[in-house]
Design an enzyme around this catalytic site. Structure first.
Site, PDB file in Angstrom:
ATOM      1  N   GLU A 121      -0.933  -7.849  12.230  1.00 37.17           N
ATOM      2  CA  GLU A 121       0.503  -7.784  11.988  1.00 37.17           C
ATOM      3  C   GLU A 121       1.240  -8.342  13.211  1.00 37.17           C
ATOM      4  OE1 GLU A 121       2.003  -6.746   9.254  1.00 37.17           O
ATOM      5  OE2 GLU A 121       0.158  -6.155   8.222  1.00 37.17           O
ATOM      6  N   GLY A 124      -3.410 -14.953  12.076  1.00 38.46           N
ATOM      7  CA  GLY A 124      -2.826 -14.347  10.879  1.00 38.46           C
ATOM      8  C   GLY A 124      -3.531 -13.113  10.373  1.00 38.46           C
ATOM      9  N   LYS A 171      -5.660   3.067   3.464  1.00 33.38           N
ATOM     10  CA  LYS A 171      -6.690   2.569   2.550  1.00 33.38           C
ATOM     11  C   LYS A 171      -7.696   3.662   2.199  1.00 33.38           C
ATOM     12  CE  LYS A 171      -6.375  -2.226   4.158  1.00 33.38           C
ATOM     13  NZ  LYS A 171      -7.055  -3.317   4.894  1.00 33.38           N
ATOM     14  N   GLU A 223      -5.249  -3.126  -6.813  1.00 32.19           N
ATOM     15  CA  GLU A 223      -6.590  -3.439  -6.314  1.00 32.19           C
ATOM     16  C   GLU A 223      -6.564  -3.994  -4.902  1.00 32.19           C
ATOM     17  OE1 GLU A 223     -10.151  -3.136  -6.066  1.00 32.19           O
ATOM     18  OE2 GLU A 223      -9.977  -3.361  -8.237  1.00 32.19           O
ATOM     19  N   LYS A 245       0.806  -1.232   0.000  1.00 31.29           N
ATOM     20  CA  LYS A 245       0.000   0.000   0.000  1.00 31.29           C
ATOM     21  C   LYS A 245       0.833   1.274   0.000  1.00 31.29           C
ATOM     22  CE  LYS A 245      -3.294  -2.310   3.059  1.00 31.29           C
ATOM     23  NZ  LYS A 245      -2.363  -3.427   3.370  1.00 31.29           N
TER      24      LYS A 245
END
Length: 811
Positions: free
Chosen positions: A664, A661, A679, A603, A576
């Site tokens: 982080e 999972g 985002k 995407e 990102k």
């Protein structure tokens, strides 16, 4: 009757010459055949190099001569089993070698090698090989082609005397034996009776001359390839044999580097409408390529791509050329006098410059000749001194179907441009069967590959992938590519070629594609790498249709995107950082991709595999306007606030998110809302607004002091918040509300924060780690558009990356 010509490789080894024998004898059972043979493979070059040693008084000429004798003797010993026939052949061959040795010795003594002597020397290659083949094939009759192939001296070279030769060929073969054996290449001057030749590759020409004179059914050229290929197979791994060509297409391909047939070969048989078939001595069952006047309809726009490397472009330019008649005549006349061949001409419509393509070894001589020709104009300043640009290659796309088909040239240059290939000069004749252009030699491979792929000459469209990051997402992506590889080839005619894989410290590369079964082991054994080394290696490989796939979260890797896009490498990013970095950098990446004709896809930066960014782009492209964005974009936080209960306190939900999972390794990255801010910035930008991360209002639900210090200290202190969260949770439960960490864009303002959502809100029933985005637009105002689904997880993120890759392939 048929004429069969066998090249040097077809008589160069025991296996090939025995295959020749079988082919000829099988044909002779059906009809009479004339067999034309070249010298043993490599012998003509050896004859020439030995003559140069003798000329320089170098005693090594004797060693080279003895090596040639030994090679021919060993061939005879191996293939001729009849004792008497072998003895007779040795006598014939040794007499020829004695003559040749005397000529070499004369050159050695007097230090002179005239063209006449050189022609005599090179004639021995075909004379030797043809006698060997004539003795090998039962019933073959040997003919000396010097008696009926006649030349005349014209324009500084030996030219065929067609009229005399045709008459002599007809007279010689009036009573046609079942098998006639003829040495190719060699001839005699009609006036002086001196030995001459038809030029390198002249054995093809000999065969064509005979075929035309005798009205043969077909001319077969037997060589070491299956026929004309769609491109040079040494460069294009998936090049394939062209089944049919017209005479014009074959001639164009030959003139531009396809060495399957000597170009003058085509004319004599073309006039008589005699087909030429190219066959492989080592694979006689293959149908090869047939060359005809009229061929069957083919759906391919072009038939093949040919190329010549080692080209120089001479540019003749000056204001005095404008409107002046005869400048081009002077250019070509001057070059012709010096025996310099021009194979490409490109002239500006303004008439102030003409560029001609010559072999690189002729460039300096061409410059000197033209500088001399236009010396007066150069001195007056009306013309500029000649300039030669070296290190070039010429490429030609060939096909008769290009005639009157609009858009071929546009597609050609558009394809090259998107691959970052600059065209230095181009030429297209009015016949529209050949478009030729000049590029730098270092992009020749890339040019041929991208054109072969673009014009559907390849069986498959190819994408060459460089994958950076082999962790959870990268590892899953490689698994998915491996699993889908064969199906994509079969269903979509797409070949995903993984040519590079990089981890945080190592990298492996293979232009032909890496083995995805053992890449981890290969990575461990490879040399250390770095983002800079990775970038430099990708750029240096200069592979067509290349895509860099970033499955890391590395700032250093994201910093490579601009350079890669500048070099026409598409980028697919799960990372990102680039798209959420400062707006200037973001928009520069987007604009570079647009101007270069490559792709920048990201995407999975928002919503993992959900089609959020693509949907926003589709809405905007169709004329809609995004008015408001509300979204739950953190699968980690949604998991935490769905999981929290009286039995599972806040601190435990965070720990579970890490273990499963979703979070982080340092969960503060998720809890701080940093990921959601990125985002939201990306979505707002894609919606058409200029937003920076600093513009986003952050309403955190954990005190700032918990983000200070190390992660171990954070885990120790986290349970301190459980009681407070439990009180608030019970209140929410009583009010039938739920927590959602919501990102909002509205009226140019952006914010993220924990919100209380009631049962009527679409975000209320959002389960697990799912994401949801609600888009309010001018068209979707009363009933906003909802996009919902898995928003986290390695498999769905990898699938989203995979989908981006497929979008670049236009599948």
């Amino acid at each position: 009757m048929k004429v069969l010509k066998f090249g040097g490789t077809s008589v160069g080894s025991v296996d090939s010459i025995l295959s020749l024998k079988n082919i000829v004898e099988a044909e002779a059972k059906k009809q009479s055949v004339v067999v034309v043979v070249s010298a043993l493979g490599g012998i003509t070059d050896q004859l020439l190099s030995t003559s140069q040693l003798a000329l320089k008084h170098n005693d090594r000429w004797k060693d080279q001569f003895d090596a040639m004798v030994d090679r021919h003797h060993k061939m005879i010993d191996t293939i001729i089993t009849d004792t008497k026939k072998r003895e007779n052949l040795f006598n014939t061959v040794d007499q020829l070698f004695e003559q040749l040795k005397s000529i070499y010795y004369g050159v050695y003594l007097i230090h002179d090698l005239s063209p006449k002597t050189q022609n005599a020397i090179v004639s021995y290659g075909e004379r030797l090989s043809s006698n060997i083949v004539a003795s090998l094939i039962k019933g073959a009759k040997w003919f000396d082609s010097r008696n009926f192939i006649k030349t005349e001296w014209k324009n500084h070279k030996n030219m065929l005397d067609s009229e005399l030769t045709n008459k002599l060929v007809k007279d010689t073969f009036e009573d046609l034996p079942r098998i006639s054996l003829v040495p190719g290449f060699i001839s005699r001057d009609r006036d002086t009776d001196e030995i001459t030749n038809l030029g390198r590759g002249g054995s093809d020409y000999t065969a064509a001359i005979i075929a035309a004179a005798l009205d043969a059914e077909v001319l077969e050229i037997w060589t070491d390839v299956d026929g004309f290929m769609t491109a040079d197979p040494r460069i294009i791994k998936n090049a394939y044999t062209i089944p049919e060509l017209s005479y014009i297409e074959a001639m164009e391909l030959c003139n531009f580097g396809a060495k399957v047939v000597y170009p003058p070969t085509i004319y004599p048989v073309c006039v008589k409408n005699i087909p030429i078939r190219i066959k492989n001595t080592f694979n006689p069952d293959n149908p090869g390529t047939i060359i005809l006047d009229h061929i069957q309809e083919d759906d391919k726009l072009i038939k093949g791509i040919s190329s010549i490397n080692g080209v120089a472009l001479i540019t003749v330019t000056g204001l005095s050329m404008v409107g002046v008649i005869g400048v081009n005549r002077r250019i070509f006349t001057a070059l012709t006098k010096e025996g310099i061949s021009v194979f490409l001409v490109s002239q500006a419509s303004s008439e102030n410059s003409t560029s001609v393509g010559v072999k690189e070894e002729d460039a300096d001589a061409a410059v000197a000749v033209l500088d001399h020709e236009f010396a007066a104009e150069i001195e007056d300043g009306a013309m500029f001194p000649m300039h030669a640009e070296k290190g070039l290659a010429t490429v030609a796309i060939v096909g008769e179907k290009m005639k009157h088909t609009a858009g071929i040239a546009g597609k050609l240059f558009g394809t090259l441009g998107r691959s970052g290939i600059s065209v230095i000069a181009c030429a297209q004749g009015a016949s529209e069967t050949n478009i030729s252009f000049v590029v730098k030699s270092d992009v020749l491979r890339k040019s041929l590959n991208v054109l072969h792929d673009s014009f559907f000459l390849s069986d498959y469209k190819v994408l060459n992938l460089f994958i950076c990051g082999v962790g959870t997402v990268g590892g899953k992506l490689i698994e998915q590519i491996k699993k889908q590889y064969e199906e994509l080839k079969e269903r979509s005619r797409l070949k995903l070629n993984v040519v590079g894989i990089a981890s945080s410290h190592n990298a492996i590369y293979n232009r032909d594609g890496l083995n995805l079964d053992n890449f981890k082991a290969e990575l461990k054994k490879s040399e250390t790498s770095s983002p800079e080394k990775l970038r430099d290696h990708i750029i240096a490989m200069n592979i067509f249709n290349s895509v860099f796939v970033d499955c890391t979260a590395s700032k250093d890797v994201a910093a490579l995107y601009q350079s890669l896009l500048d070099h026409n490498v598409s980028v697919v990013a799960a990372n990102k950082i680039a798209a959420s970095s400062d707006y200037t950098s973001y928009i520069r990446l987007k604009n570079t991709a647009l101007s270069r004709g490559v792709k920048f896809r990201f995407e999975t930066n928002v919503g993992a595999g959900l089609p959020i960014i693509g949907t926003i782009n589709d809405l905007r492209n169709s004329g809609d306007k995004i008015l408001k964005i509300q979204a739950v974009l953190s699968g980690t936080l949604n998991y935490i606030f769905n999981k929290i209960s009286s039995d599972c306190p806040f601190s435990e939900t965070v720990r579970l998110a890490k273990e499963e999972g979703y979070a982080e390794p340092d969960p503060r990255v998720d809890l701080s809302g940093t990921d959601v801010v990125r985002k939201l910035v990306i979505l707002s930008r894609e919606a058409g607004y200029k937003v920076e991360q600093e513009d986003v209002e952050k309403n955190l639900f954990i005190p700032k002091e918990y983000f200070e210090g190390n992660v171990e200290n954070f885990w120790k202190r986290l349970p301190e918040l459980d009681a407070e969260f439990e009180v608030k949770r019970k209140k929410l439960e009583a009010e039938k509300k739920r927590w959602r960490f919501v990102a909002t864009f509205e009226g140019g303002k952006t914010s993220v924060g924990l919100q209380e959502i009631d049962m009527r809100h679409p975000f209320y029933d959002l389960e697990g780690s799912n994401n949801i985005v609600m888009l309010t637009t001018e068209r979707y105002k009363e009933f906003p558009m909802l996009i919902q689904g898995y928003g986290a997880g390695a498999s769905v993120t990898a699938a989203g990356v995979f989908a981006n890759i497929m979008s670049i392939a236009n599948i």
